[in-house]
Design a protein around this motif. Structure first.
Motif, short mmCIF file in Angstrom:
data_model
loop_
_atom_site.label_atom_id
_atom_site.label_comp_id
_atom_site.label_asym_id
_atom_site.label_seq_id
_atom_site.Cartn_x
_atom_site.Cartn_y
_atom_site.Cartn_z
N ARG A 1 -29.19 16.56 4.76
CA ARG A 1 -28.03 15.69 4.69
C ARG A 1 -26.83 16.43 5.29
N THR B 1 -19.50 16.09 12.63
CA THR B 1 -19.76 14.67 12.92
C THR B 1 -19.86 14.44 14.42
N ARG C 1 -31.22 10.61 13.36
CA ARG C 1 -30.40 10.27 12.19
C ARG C 1 -31.09 9.13 11.48
N THR C 2 -31.32 9.31 10.18
CA THR C 2 -31.96 8.27 9.38
C THR C 2 -31.00 7.82 8.29
N TYR C 3 -30.71 6.53 8.31
CA TYR C 3 -29.82 5.93 7.30
C TYR C 3 -30.67 5.27 6.23
N HIS C 4 -30.41 5.61 4.99
CA HIS C 4 -31.11 5.01 3.86
C HIS C 4 -30.13 4.10 3.12
N PRO C 5 -30.35 2.77 3.17
CA PRO C 5 -29.41 1.83 2.54
C PRO C 5 -29.58 1.80 1.02
N PRO D 1 -25.13 5.21 -0.22
CA PRO D 1 -25.92 5.37 1.01
C PRO D 1 -26.23 6.84 1.27
N ARG D 2 -27.38 7.07 1.91
CA ARG D 2 -27.81 8.43 2.20
C ARG D 2 -28.17 8.51 3.69
N VAL D 3 -27.70 9.54 4.34
CA VAL D 3 -28.00 9.77 5.76
C VAL D 3 -28.61 11.16 5.88
N GLU D 4 -29.71 11.24 6.63
CA GLU D 4 -30.37 12.52 6.85
C GLU D 4 -30.52 12.76 8.35
N TYR D 5 -30.51 14.03 8.70
CA TYR D 5 -30.66 14.44 10.10
C TYR D 5 -31.86 15.37 10.20
#
Length: 132
Positions: free
Chosen positions: A49, A66, A80-84, A88-92
Motif C-alpha cells: 500500500r 504519488t 495499481r489495484t483499487y479495492h472498493p 478504499p484500499r489501493v495496492e501497488y
C-alpha cells in the motif's frame, strides 16, 4: 572489438542525433530520482500500500510518491489495484515489465559492490588535488 550490431548503431548515431545514446529513454524512465527506489522496494517486498511504500522509502514526500507511482503505472512498470472497500484500499506491485529490469538492477548492484570504493577514492583524490 565491436559487439554484434554495434556497427549499425554507430552508423545510425552518427547521422541521427536522437540515436547518439539509444539508452537515454530507458535512463529517463528507470533512473529518475525516486523511480529506482520504488521499483527496488516493490521487487524486494512485493505488493504494498501507499503508506508502506512511503515508510520504506525514506525522505520521499507523498506528492512525489504519488507522481512517480502514476508515471510508473503509465509506463507499465507497476500495477495499481483499487479495492472498493470501506475504507478504499489501493495496492501497488511491480509488473512483469518492471520485473524484467531485475537483471539490470542485479548487474548495477554487483558493479556498485565491486567499484564504489574506487569511485570514492577517485573523488577523494580529485578533491585533494583541487584543494592544492
Amino acid at each position: 572489438m565491436r559487439m554484434a550490431g554495434e556497427a549499425t548503431w554507430v552508423a545510425a548515431a552518427a547521422t541521427d542525433p536522437a540515436l547518439a545514446c539509444p539508452i537515454a529513454p530507458v535512463v529517463d524512465i528507470v533512473f529518475s530520482r525516486w523511480t529506482t527506489p520504488i521499483l527496488w522496494t516493490l521487487h524486494t517486498h512485493g505488493r504494498q500500500r501507499f503508506v508502506e511504500l512511503q515508510r520504506r522509502i525514506d525522505r520521499i514526500t507523498p506528492k512525489v510518491l504519488t507522481q512517480r507511482l502514476r508515471q510508473l503505472e503509465r509506463d507499465g512498470l507497476i500495477v495499481r489495484t483499487y479495492h472498493p472497500e470501506v475504507p478504499p484500499r489501493v495496492e501497488y506491485e511491480i509488473s512483469e515489465l518492471g520485473r524484467s529490469l531485475a537483471p539490470l538492477f542485479a548487474h548495477l548492484a554487483k558493479w556498485s559492490a565491486e567499484h564504489l570504493d574506487e569511485v570514492e577514492q577517485a573523488r577523494s583524490d580529485y578533491d585533494t588535488d583541487q584543494a592544492r
